[in-house]
Design a protein around this motif. Structure first.
Motif, PDB file in Angstrom:
ATOM      1  N   LEU A  93       0.829  -1.203   0.000  1.00 46.49           N
ATOM      2  CA  LEU A  93       0.000   0.000   0.000  1.00 46.49           C
ATOM      3  C   LEU A  93       0.868   1.259   0.000  1.00 46.49           C
ATOM      4  O   LEU A  93       1.954   1.276   0.596  1.00 46.49           O
ATOM      5  N   SER A  94       0.370   2.294  -0.607  1.00 43.02           N
ATOM      6  CA  SER A  94       1.147   3.526  -0.763  1.00 43.02           C
ATOM      7  C   SER A  94       1.330   4.284   0.546  1.00 43.02           C
ATOM      8  O   SER A  94       2.222   5.123   0.658  1.00 43.02           O
ATOM      9  N   ASN A  95       0.489   4.021   1.558  1.00 40.82           N
ATOM     10  CA  ASN A  95       0.604   4.757   2.818  1.00 40.82           C
ATOM     11  C   ASN A  95       1.368   3.988   3.890  1.00 40.82           C
ATOM     12  O   ASN A  95       1.402   4.409   5.052  1.00 40.82           O
ATOM     13  N   VAL A  96       1.973   2.858   3.528  1.00 48.21           N
ATOM     14  CA  VAL A  96       2.718   2.033   4.486  1.00 48.21           C
ATOM     15  C   VAL A  96       4.165   1.897   4.016  1.00 48.21           C
ATOM     16  O   VAL A  96       4.424   1.395   2.919  1.00 48.21           O
ATOM     17  N   SER A  97       5.107   2.337   4.847  1.00 45.32           N
ATOM     18  CA  SER A  97       6.524   2.251   4.467  1.00 45.32           C
ATOM     19  C   SER A  97       7.033   0.821   4.502  1.00 45.32           C
ATOM     20  O   SER A  97       7.791   0.405   3.625  1.00 45.32           O
TER      21      SER A  97
END
Length: 618
Positions: free
Chosen positions: A205-209
């Motif tokens: 996901l784009s919001n999880v590093s």
């Protein structure tokens, strides 16, 4: 970072499992102590949110609420270069924590988790999984307490890990998960695939590093395996907790583990300082041959990287970063075993690969080498894939330009670099029978023969006694055993500089293929071509080695032929190897590199496959 800039520590958010919600916050005390123990700040100055939603996990027949589960955010999956960056961050966490271990699982532990969900003790978990109203209440309660923007580190325990995973795609769009840590998670079990969660999380996901999961073999909820069984982009690590099932699953036990503290500490505070301390700071430590090889290889790769663009440059930079970290760590480990200080040229290349934002230092200029030695070394460097296990094909034009700059900056002259590529191309044409063959094919194979021989023979290549006694590998290979460097650099210094008999040992080794033999012939023949072009009087060494190899191939072919089937692939391989040596010898003879018989102590006997022509003497 500019002077005076304010660094904001992410907020730590902890989501609890079943029960009353860890009211004593023992997890926090253990984690804070662990952070301080391994060199991070404690949690004293960190904002910690511990939403309590235990009451929302119970059914309330009188409740009149009609909450909806928050919708998922759109366009959150990664692809292309963003996916490459995620892989880089994940690889950095694996470097920091150790090797990924998702566990073997098993039918019995799986059944235990499945049946446990039906027990009264786990009614809260069952409610969250099966009751949309309760699920919506829990999400609402948590989201009310979270910031709407900025960065958080998310820690989920047991059922809290399921809730946290379910929340990832429902967080405010301006809120980023700097790091996601799950402990004692049951997510590997199919019963926890709430609302098709696994499908929603099939890609990063784009919001999880990054997402790291810790599991324990004595934790019945984890069922002896990690979350990556269900969510493939999760990094799984096994840790030890109490052998008693209850404490073995507790958040207190997990948070007391240094590995868990390391992951959360990195998410909150970033990388700790890391540097090599030289034993004698005022002493100039001379580089050994292995260290010089590493510096030269990294410098050449860096010169290639400077010329790449776009996606190719990003992939190459990632591979080079991983290679540099691996090589420097190997040198540090080897030198520590030998009690040898780290030369400053190596020390300055060290960096924290566990921090994806830490820049890999640029390799400095190669130490000067005499032309004769440099030719051998550079032929080795460009003749193998230095970035193994990664494979990135770089256009020959860029490789030529990089080597031209390398030889120019080391005072050898840019023409030397061009000569090396020309010699390789010429040698490949001789071995393959076609001037249009791609020499990089042989470069890829070139690692194989020496690497396999080294792996089976320890730190030395033994030549056939009738050739040159026992020839040991030069100091480069002696510095790095088969268990050390991966790929081509495990054989650094062996393909060309091992001395008489290296080709012969390769030809007779049962672990080597015909392609690997051809690779050795290509590199040896290239060396002879370069020696002649630069008036280095050593071409006879290559002739003698080829002639001896041919004699031994004939002997082995005859011995095997008398016993084996006529259609044996081994016989065909011997014939191909013989043909390869013939072509190489013919080229050397046609170009004036065949020694005269008067130079030999004992003239080699003619073979049925190649009539050797003695030079006329005055």
């Amino acid at each position: 970072m500019e002077s005076g800039a304010i660094v904001t520590t992410p907020t730590l958010v902890y989501l609890h499992g079943v029960g009353r919600g860890d009211l004593k916050q023992e997890w926090k005390d253990q984690l804070s102590q662990g952070l301080a123990r391994i060199g991070f700040p404690s949690l004293d100055d960190v904002t910690v949110l511990n939403p309590v939603y235990a009451d929302d996990l119970w059914e309330d027949p009188e409740a009149q609420h009609n909450f909806a589960v928050p919708p998922v955010q759109k366009h959150m999956t990664l692809s292309g270069l963003e996916l490459l960056e995620f892989e880089r961050r994940t690889a950095a966490m694996e470097t920091r924590l150790g090797r990924h271990n998702r566990g073997a699982g098993g039918a019995f532990p799986e059944a235990v988790v499945s049946r446990s969900v039906e027990l009264p003790l786990f009614v809260q978990a069952r409610n969250f999984l099966n009751n949309q109203q309760i699920r919506a209440q829990v999400h609402r309660r948590i989201l009310e307490q979270l910031p709407t923007e900025g960065e958080i580190v998310l820690l989920g325990h047991s059922l809290g890990s399921v809730i946290a995973a379910d929340l990832l795609r429902r967080l405010p769009p301006e809120l980023t998960v700097k790091g996601f840590v799950t402990i004692g998670s049951p997510l590997a079990n199919g019963q926890f695939n709430v609302d098709d969660l696994f499908k929603l999380l099939r890609t990063p996901l784009s919001n999880v590093s990054w997402w790291v999961n810790f599991w324990s073999g004595s934790d019945p909820v984890a069922a002896k395996r990690g979350v990556s069984v269900a969510v493939p982009w999760v990094l799984d690590f096994r840790v030890k907790t109490s052998l008693v099932p209850g404490p073995g699953h507790s958040s207190r036990e997990y948070c007391a583990n240094d590995a868990v503290a390391e992951a959360i500490g990195f998410g909150l505070f970033g990388s700790r300082s890391k540097e090599i301390v030289l034993a004698e700071k005022n002493l100039q430590i001379p580089l050994n041959d292995a260290e010089i090889f590493v510096l030269q290889a990294l410098r050449y790769c860096y010169l290639i990287l400077q010329r790449l663009k776009g996606d190719e440059a990003l992939r190459y930079e990632y591979a080079l970063r991983e290679t540099q970290d691996r090589l420097i760590e190997e040198i540090k480990s080897r030198n520590a075993e030998e009690g040898r200080p780290i030369p400053k040229e190596i020390a300055r290349l060290d960096f924290d690969n566990g921090d994806p934002n830490a820049a890999a230092p640029v390799p400095g200029l190669s130490p000067f080498m005499p032309k004769e030695q440099a030719i051998e070394r550079l032929l080795e460097i460009i003749g193998q894939n230095l970035l193994l296990p990664f494979e990135i094909e770089v256009p020959e034009k860029i490789q030529r330009e990089a080597l031209r700059d390398f030889t120019a900056e080391t005072q050898l002259g840019s023409t030397v670099g061009a000569d090396i590529f020309d010699a390789l191309q010429m040698a490949v044409g001789v071995v393959s029978g076609s001037a249009k063959s791609n020499w990089r094919k042989w470069g890829a194979f070139g690692v194989g023969a020496a690497a396999l021989t080294a792996a089976t023979g320890g730190l030395a290549l033994a030549a056939v006694p009738t050739v040159a006694g026992v020839a040991t590998v030069a100091s480069t290979l002696a510095a790095f055993g088969p268990g050390g460097m991966m790929g081509g650099l495990v054989t650094a210094g062996t393909l060309l500089t091992v001395g008489g008999g290296s080709l012969t040992a390769g030809v007779l080794s049962s672990v080597n293929t015909t392609e690997e033999i051809e690779a050795l012939v290509v590199q040896k023949l290239s060396l002879a071509i370069l020696w002649q072009r630069h008036e280095i009087d050593r071409t006879h060494e290559v002739w003698e080695e080829f002639a001896e190899a041919e004699r031994l191939i004939v002997r082995e072919h005859t011995r095997v032929k008398n016993v084996s089937d006529s259609s044996s692939p081994i016989l065909k391989a011997f014939e191909q190897q013989r043909s390869t040596i013939e072509r190489a010898l013919k080229y050397l003879s046609d170009h004036g590199m065949e020694p005269g018989w008067f130079e030999e102590l004992e003239p080699p006997a003619p073979t049925p496959f190649l009539k050797l022509r003695a030079k006329k003497t005055d």
